[in-house]
Design a protein around this motif. Structure first.
Motif, PDB file in Angstrom:
ATOM      1  N   ASP A   1       0.703  -1.207  -0.003  1.00  0.00           N
ATOM      2  CA  ASP A   1      -0.034   0.009   0.039  1.00  0.00           C
ATOM      3  C   ASP A   1       1.112   1.345   0.129  1.00  0.00           C
ATOM      4  OD1 ASP A   1      -2.354  -1.586  -0.183  1.00  0.00           O
ATOM      5  OD2 ASP A   1      -2.554  -1.462   2.171  1.00  0.00           O
TER       6      ASP A   1
ATOM      7  N   LYS B   1      -1.879  -7.338  -5.831  1.00  0.00           N
ATOM      8  CA  LYS B   1      -2.447  -5.878  -6.575  1.00  0.00           C
ATOM      9  C   LYS B   1      -3.570  -6.120  -7.071  1.00  0.00           C
ATOM     10  CE  LYS B   1       1.726  -3.314  -6.382  1.00  0.00           C
ATOM     11  NZ  LYS B   1       2.858  -2.732  -7.402  1.00  0.00           N
ATOM     12  N   THR B   2      -3.669  -7.505  -7.890  1.00  0.00           N
ATOM     13  CA  THR B   2      -4.890  -7.981  -8.843  1.00  0.00           C
ATOM     14  C   THR B   2      -5.855  -8.182  -7.738  1.00  0.00           C
ATOM     15  OG1 THR B   2      -3.731  -8.376 -10.797  1.00  0.00           O
ATOM     16  CG2 THR B   2      -5.791  -9.283 -10.562  1.00  0.00           C
TER      17      THR B   2
ATOM     18  N   LYS C   1      -6.429  -7.046  -4.728  1.00  0.00           N
ATOM     19  CA  LYS C   1      -7.045  -5.871  -4.187  1.00  0.00           C
ATOM     20  C   LYS C   1      -7.887  -5.161  -5.012  1.00  0.00           C
ATOM     21  CE  LYS C   1      -3.740  -5.153  -0.448  1.00  0.00           C
ATOM     22  NZ  LYS C   1      -2.717  -4.160   0.266  1.00  0.00           N
ATOM     23  N   LYS C   2      -7.549  -5.070  -6.398  1.00  0.00           N
ATOM     24  CA  LYS C   2      -8.182  -4.459  -7.279  1.00  0.00           C
ATOM     25  C   LYS C   2      -9.583  -5.105  -7.548  1.00  0.00           C
ATOM     26  CE  LYS C   2      -6.976  -4.866 -11.554  1.00  0.00           C
ATOM     27  NZ  LYS C   2      -6.076  -4.701 -12.718  1.00  0.00           N
ATOM     28  N   PHE C   3      -9.729  -6.679  -7.431  1.00  0.00           N
ATOM     29  CA  PHE C   3     -11.010  -7.134  -7.767  1.00  0.00           C
ATOM     30  C   PHE C   3     -11.760  -7.297  -6.463  1.00  0.00           C
ATOM     31  CE2 PHE C   3     -13.956 -10.818  -7.452  1.00  0.00           C
ATOM     32  CZ  PHE C   3     -14.168 -10.877  -8.691  1.00  0.00           C
TER      33      PHE C   3
ATOM     34  N   ASN D   1     -11.657  -4.303  -4.502  1.00  0.00           N
ATOM     35  CA  ASN D   1     -12.335  -2.950  -4.593  1.00  0.00           C
ATOM     36  C   ASN D   1     -13.459  -3.047  -5.689  1.00  0.00           C
ATOM     37  OD1 ASN D   1     -10.685  -1.945  -2.292  1.00  0.00           O
ATOM     38  ND2 ASN D   1      -9.130  -1.370  -3.919  1.00  0.00           N
ATOM     39  N   ARG D   2     -13.352  -3.611  -6.533  1.00  0.00           N
ATOM     40  CA  ARG D   2     -14.395  -3.473  -7.857  1.00  0.00           C
ATOM     41  C   ARG D   2     -15.639  -4.079  -7.532  1.00  0.00           C
ATOM     42  NH1 ARG D   2     -10.842  -4.214 -13.411  1.00  0.00           N
ATOM     43  NH2 ARG D   2      -9.843  -2.372 -13.330  1.00  0.00           N
TER      44      ARG D   2
ATOM     45  N   SER E   1     -17.009   0.290 -12.158  1.00  0.00           N
ATOM     46  CA  SER E   1     -16.000   0.372 -10.939  1.00  0.00           C
ATOM     47  C   SER E   1     -14.749   0.496 -11.435  1.00  0.00           C
ATOM     48  CB  SER E   1     -16.121  -1.012 -10.174  1.00  0.00           C
ATOM     49  OG  SER E   1     -15.703  -2.166 -11.244  1.00  0.00           O
ATOM     50  N   LYS E   2     -14.509   0.329 -12.909  1.00  0.00           N
ATOM     51  CA  LYS E   2     -13.279   0.385 -13.268  1.00  0.00           C
ATOM     52  C   LYS E   2     -12.622   1.673 -13.455  1.00  0.00           C
ATOM     53  CE  LYS E   2     -13.545  -3.860 -16.046  1.00  0.00           C
ATOM     54  NZ  LYS E   2     -13.614  -4.438 -17.430  1.00  0.00           N
TER      55      LYS E   2
ATOM     56  N   TYR F   1     -11.303   2.093  -9.930  1.00  0.00           N
ATOM     57  CA  TYR F   1     -10.142   1.234  -9.499  1.00  0.00           C
ATOM     58  C   TYR F   1      -9.469   0.532 -10.785  1.00  0.00           C
ATOM     59  CZ  TYR F   1     -12.897   1.779  -5.089  1.00  0.00           C
ATOM     60  OH  TYR F   1     -13.494   2.156  -4.096  1.00  0.00           O
ATOM     61  N   LYS F   2      -8.556   1.133 -11.011  1.00  0.00           N
ATOM     62  CA  LYS F   2      -7.637   0.754 -12.214  1.00  0.00           C
ATOM     63  C   LYS F   2      -6.732  -0.182 -11.843  1.00  0.00           C
ATOM     64  CE  LYS F   2      -8.953   5.219 -14.618  1.00  0.00           C
ATOM     65  NZ  LYS F   2      -9.911   4.434 -15.549  1.00  0.00           N
TER      66      LYS F   2
END
Length: 259
Positions: A53, A216-217, A219-221, A223-224, A254-255, A258-259
């Motif tokens: 983070d 990181k992927t 966390k991205k998933f 968040n989305r 969501s994209k 959160y990219k």
């Protein structure tokens, strides 16, 4: 930043507090090397999260937790008359000096790769029977695969070009697809493992840390998906009652965030 004198005083303060806790606190008095083990693993993962983070204040806090555990283990070691914190510090200092002959002796190592190669050769001279001996058995599989590949690279067992590794990835994918089509579950698992291993190898060649990339992927998933849940809730909808097409509208939205 604090001076060396202030740093040493702070460390001495921590050692004094550890002495007090071990003597007076019911919980601290009960702890053993074994009871602390799972807590140390947890603290290490929390530090890893803070690093991903890039939260410097959280990193400082988590480093303190890890340092406490090191001091705690050393305290228990001293009680068992096995080692104390000075032995721990001197041990790692001696190892660092021994394994950095390009700094503390007359060995030449001008590149990172030469340093790693010397490191592995020194460990073999110290009595290791295999370059893979130092890879912890309990490491998570992705991290373990990375460490294995780094270790063997240190003695020259490696691909020469990223293109060769990518070809290997394609070869393993083809073999996996063949086993999936054949319906062979056991062989499919083996080939899937080969695909992952070759992808981790390729990540190393293109300068990507696979563990960090996957986390990181993750966390991205998360968040989305949580955005999808929140947006559906705002409109009084339950995900279980929505079609995939309806959910996909929120997912695409969501994209933007959160990219």
């Amino acid at each position: 930043m604090n001076s060396r004198k202030e740093q040493l005083a702070a460390f001495n303060r921590l050692l004094d507090i550890m002495d007090d806790l071990r003597e007076k606190c019911p919980w601290d008095k009960k702890q053993t090397l074994e009871s602390l083990r799972h807590l140390t693993i947890e603290e290490t993962y929390e530090l890893a999260d803070a690093i991903l983070d890039n939260d410097l204040q959280e990193i400082k806090k988590e480093l303190g937790d890890v340092l406490l555990h090191i001091v705690f283990y050393a305290k228990i070691g001293s009680e068992q008359k096995a080692f104390d914190i000075a032995d721990v510090a001197n041990s790692i200092s001696d190892k660092l000096i021994h394994r950095h002959p390009h700094i503390y002796s007359d060995v030449v190592a001008d590149t990172e790769e030469e340093v790693k190669r010397n490191w592995e050769q020194l460990k073999l001279k110290e009595g290791n029977t295999s370059v893979l001996e130092g890879v912890p058995k309990s490491l998570p599989a992705v991290v373990k695969a990375s460490r294995i590949q780094e270790k063997v690279k240190g003695v020259g067992f490696d691909w020469e070009h990223p293109e060769q590794v990518w070809e290997k990835v394609q070869e393993e994918l083809t073999e996996l697809n063949e086993e999936v089509k054949a319906g062979n579950k056991e062989e499919t698992e083996k080939e899937f493992g080969d695909v992952l291993f070759s992808m981790i190898n390729y990540a190393r060649f293109i300068g990507v840390n696979p563990e960090n990339a996957l986390e990181k992927t993750n966390k991205k998933f998360i968040n989305r998906f949580q955005f999808l849940e929140q947006e559906a809730k705002k409109e009084g909808k339950e995900l279980a009652d929505m079609s995939l097409t309806e959910m996909d509208v929120y997912w695409e939205k969501s994209k933007e965030f959160y990219k």
